[in-house]
Design a protein around this motif. Structure first.
Motif, PDB file in Angstrom:
ATOM      1  N   GLU A   1      11.579  63.751 -68.000  1.00 24.55           N
ATOM      2  CA  GLU A   1      11.335  62.383 -67.612  1.00 24.55           C
ATOM      3  C   GLU A   1      12.208  61.884 -66.466  1.00 24.55           C
ATOM      4  O   GLU A   1      12.127  60.732 -66.075  1.00 24.55           O
ATOM      5  CB  GLU A   1      11.530  61.454 -68.818  1.00 24.55           C
ATOM      6  CG  GLU A   1      10.536  61.678 -69.923  1.00 24.55           C
ATOM      7  CD  GLU A   1       9.150  61.253 -69.506  1.00 24.55           C
ATOM      8  OE1 GLU A   1       8.187  61.838 -70.011  1.00 24.55           O
ATOM      9  OE2 GLU A   1       9.011  60.359 -68.684  1.00 24.55           O
TER      10      GLU A   1
ATOM     11  N   SER B   1      13.504  61.101 -62.845  1.00 22.44           N
ATOM     12  CA  SER B   1      12.826  60.872 -61.586  1.00 22.44           C
ATOM     13  C   SER B   1      13.457  61.663 -60.462  1.00 22.44           C
ATOM     14  O   SER B   1      13.047  61.591 -59.328  1.00 22.44           O
ATOM     15  CB  SER B   1      12.859  59.379 -61.241  1.00 22.44           C
ATOM     16  OG  SER B   1      14.193  58.928 -61.170  1.00 22.44           O
TER      17      SER B   1
ATOM     18  N   GLU C   1      15.414  55.676 -64.795  1.00 21.63           N
ATOM     19  CA  GLU C   1      14.615  55.686 -63.569  1.00 21.63           C
ATOM     20  C   GLU C   1      14.869  54.446 -62.719  1.00 21.63           C
ATOM     21  O   GLU C   1      13.966  53.884 -62.086  1.00 21.63           O
ATOM     22  CB  GLU C   1      13.124  55.792 -63.902  1.00 21.63           C
ATOM     23  CG  GLU C   1      12.795  57.028 -64.710  1.00 21.63           C
ATOM     24  CD  GLU C   1      11.398  56.990 -65.278  1.00 21.63           C
ATOM     25  OE1 GLU C   1      10.581  56.178 -64.811  1.00 21.63           O
ATOM     26  OE2 GLU C   1      11.112  57.764 -66.189  1.00 21.63           O
TER      27      GLU C   1
ATOM     28  N   SER D   1       7.528  54.067 -69.456  1.00 20.12           N
ATOM     29  CA  SER D   1       7.358  55.407 -70.021  1.00 20.12           C
ATOM     30  C   SER D   1       6.241  55.440 -71.052  1.00 20.12           C
ATOM     31  O   SER D   1       5.523  56.438 -71.168  1.00 20.12           O
ATOM     32  CB  SER D   1       8.673  55.873 -70.672  1.00 20.12           C
ATOM     33  OG  SER D   1       9.700  55.933 -69.718  1.00 20.12           O
TER      34      SER D   1
ATOM     35  N   TYR E   1       6.511  64.050 -64.563  1.00 23.79           N
ATOM     36  CA  TYR E   1       7.084  63.635 -65.841  1.00 23.79           C
ATOM     37  C   TYR E   1       6.382  64.439 -66.932  1.00 23.79           C
ATOM     38  O   TYR E   1       5.372  64.027 -67.497  1.00 23.79           O
ATOM     39  CB  TYR E   1       6.895  62.137 -66.058  1.00 23.79           C
ATOM     40  CG  TYR E   1       7.558  61.290 -65.002  1.00 23.79           C
ATOM     41  CD1 TYR E   1       8.936  61.165 -64.964  1.00 23.79           C
ATOM     42  CD2 TYR E   1       6.805  60.637 -64.026  1.00 23.79           C
ATOM     43  CE1 TYR E   1       9.556  60.398 -63.994  1.00 23.79           C
ATOM     44  CE2 TYR E   1       7.417  59.873 -63.048  1.00 23.79           C
ATOM     45  CZ  TYR E   1       8.796  59.753 -63.037  1.00 23.79           C
ATOM     46  OH  TYR E   1       9.403  58.997 -62.066  1.00 23.79           O
TER      47      TYR E   1
END
Length: 536
Positions: free
Chosen positions: A24, A26, A300, A312, A463
């Motif tokens: 997840e 970035s 992020e 998310s 992701y």
């Protein structure tokens, strides 16, 4: 990037950390400042700046006992804190505990299936859809949970979420055991599915944390055995408990298994998610600047945890609606998963009415599915790794997600074969072993296709945990809805006709699309911003 060169050194690997292993984030986890080629560990704040004042001196860090952690942060590629550098024994112990955490909730999803008639008698349920709901409601919350727990694990760590949700599941299992009425029983089943979804949601990320891409197939097959194999063997024990004891003892046994998982997992499972490990090391070392940078990466850049969780949670739905790859593969896995749970729900009345089996003996009929799943779990992981490595060597040592596709073929063929075999032998009322053998082919195909498709999604998307969660969300919804209408379909079309229809759907989705992806998948990934970074 997601392409991985086999034989890369630890330094080279960390410099190009595969997104699949850290789903997840970035940015890559060499933790570079956005827009800069310089690592955050090399950034020196200007003299007198707030950041400079925030960073402890070496003497202060040493006084706090954090100097070793500070050194390890600067040498992450070869440091002992990096899960990729753990011993093989430690990696597989962690993966095995994670698989056990996944296995027990999956048992809970289906263990009561042979005892549905006792559930109906205990709670005076006369409607077949309501009775099916007591079983399948688990999967509705099982679909929702990953949208919450996957992003939470990116902030607070894999181990904390796994341990805490396991304890919650223990409590909800006891709630099911002593529920006084239908409404409370369904409510506790819903909550059990919600907490039990966390290990399945976090599993692909945990495997990616521990293993490089070319090692991941075997590890993923171990992890996948939990959610796929357990629902097939749970009814074996559940059938005899329902027949000779009571349905509540099924949930008491489940609570005990959750307890055993906690006793093993809490002391032995360490954190595997790199940003969380680095954050804890930075906190111990007193490196405030690095703590802020790591937290920014974990969320992020969001100003709040709530904002990060919202983005998310929505992202898997975005993937399903804006990526052809994610939608079609998600739909294929969802249909197969729906068929799987349709079998789990319809076996008890079929084997009882056709062969006169009681709950205990009827539970043994699920072993065909279980044997097929185990064979595919043993063979499929090695087959996936072998196929990937062979294609990679042909490509000059550079792997691509599309190299997972050849491993889909055996399973995509076995699924319709198993459905035709099961459906028509059941309708003809042949010896009971014939439909059981058919379910074995289906079980093999289910696991054999699940592994490479799941790994393809992990390798392709920026992701990866969200891509996995989108497919998981999709298939859990189908697992919830299929049993609600499946019996009506079989009543109208017969077992032969109904399973032939389902086999035809699996052929349309499962054979031409993987072939097309093998040749055109890289082009599709390049055109879509959600997968563009996976193209070298």
């Amino acid at each position: 990037m997601s392409t991985t060169k086999i034989g890369a050194s630890p330094h080279e690997h960390t410099a190009t950390v595969a997104r699949a292993s850290r789903p997840e984030s970035s940015s890559s986890y060499s933790f570079k400042v956005p827009g800069s080629a310089q690592s955050t560990s090399d950034v020196t704040p200007a003299q007198g700046s707030p950041e400079h004042k925030a960073v402890d001196t070496l003497e202060t860090v040493e006084a706090k006992g954090g100097v070793d952690d500070l050194a390890n942060m600067h040498d992450w590629a070869t440091g002992s804190h990096n899960p990729r550098n753990w011993s093989s024994k430690k990696k597989w112990t962690t993966a095995t505990i994670g698989s056990w955490y996944t296995f027990v909730p999956a048992l809970a999803s289906s263990m009561m299936a042979p005892g549905l008639r006792e559930v109906a008698a205990n709670y005076s349920i006369t409607n077949s859809s309501v009775l099916s709901l007591t079983l399948s409601i688990f999967l509705l919350s099982f679909a929702i949970g990953p949208l919450v727990f996957a992003p939470l694990s990116e902030i607070y760590g894999r181990s904390l979420i796994l341990h805490s949700t396991n304890i919650l599941s223990l409590g909800f299992a006891l709630g099911c055991a002593f529920a006084p009425d239908t409404g409370s029983f369904i409510a506790f089943r819903f909550l059990l599915g919600f907490s039990g979804s966390a290990p399945t949601a976090i599993g692909p990320g945990l495997v990616g944390d521990l293993f490089a891409a070319h090692e991941r197939g075997s590890a993923m097959s171990l992890y996948a055995l939990g959610p796929l194999f357990a629902p097939a063997i749970g009814p074996v024990a559940g059938g005899y408990l329902a027949q000779y004891a009571s349905i509540k003892y099924i949930f008491i046994l489940l609570a005990a298994l959750f307890g055993v998982a906690a006793l093993a997992g809490v002391p032995l499972m360490q954190e595997t998610y790199e940003p969380v490990i680095q954050y804890r090391m930075a906190k111990k070392a007193g490196d405030v600047l690095r703590m802020k940078e790591l937290r920014k990466i974990q969320t992020e850049g969001s100003g709040s945890t709530a904002g990060f969780l919202w983005r998310s949670g929505v992202r898997p739905i975005v993937y399903l609606t804006r990526s052809l790859i994610c939608f079609v593969f998600g739909l294929y896995l969802a249909v197969v998963y729906g068929i799987y749970y349709l079998m789990l729900a319809t076996f008890p009345p079929f084997f009882s009415e056709t062969y006169g089996f009681k709950a205990g003996t009827g539970g043994l009929m699920y072993l065909g599915l279980g044997v097929g799943l185990v064979i595919a779990g043993i063979v499929g992981g090695k087959m996936s790794d072998s196929s990937y490595q062979k294609q990679t060597q042909k490509n000059g040592g550079v792997g691509k997600p599309e190299f997972r596709m050849p491993a889909v073929a055996p399973g995509a063929i076995a699924i319709p074969v198993g459905l035709f075999w099961y459906g028509w032998s059941a309708q003809a009322k042949l010896h009971w072993i014939m439909p059981v053998v058919g379910t074995g082919f289906f079980g093999f195909g289910f696991m054999a296709t699940y592994l490479p498709v799941q790994l393809y999604l992990v390798d392709s998307f920026k992701y990866a945990a969200s891509a996995s969660a989108s497919a998981f969300f999709f298939r859990s919804l189908f697992g919830f809805f299929f049993p609600l209408f499946g019996q009506q379909m079989f009543d109208a079309m017969g077992l032969g006709g109904g399973n032939s229809f389902l086999a035809a759907v699996s052929i349309v989705l499962g054979i031409p699309f993987p072939i097309w992806i093998f040749y055109k998948g890289e082009m599709l990934r390049r055109r879509n911003p959600m997968t563009r970074e996976s193209v070298q």
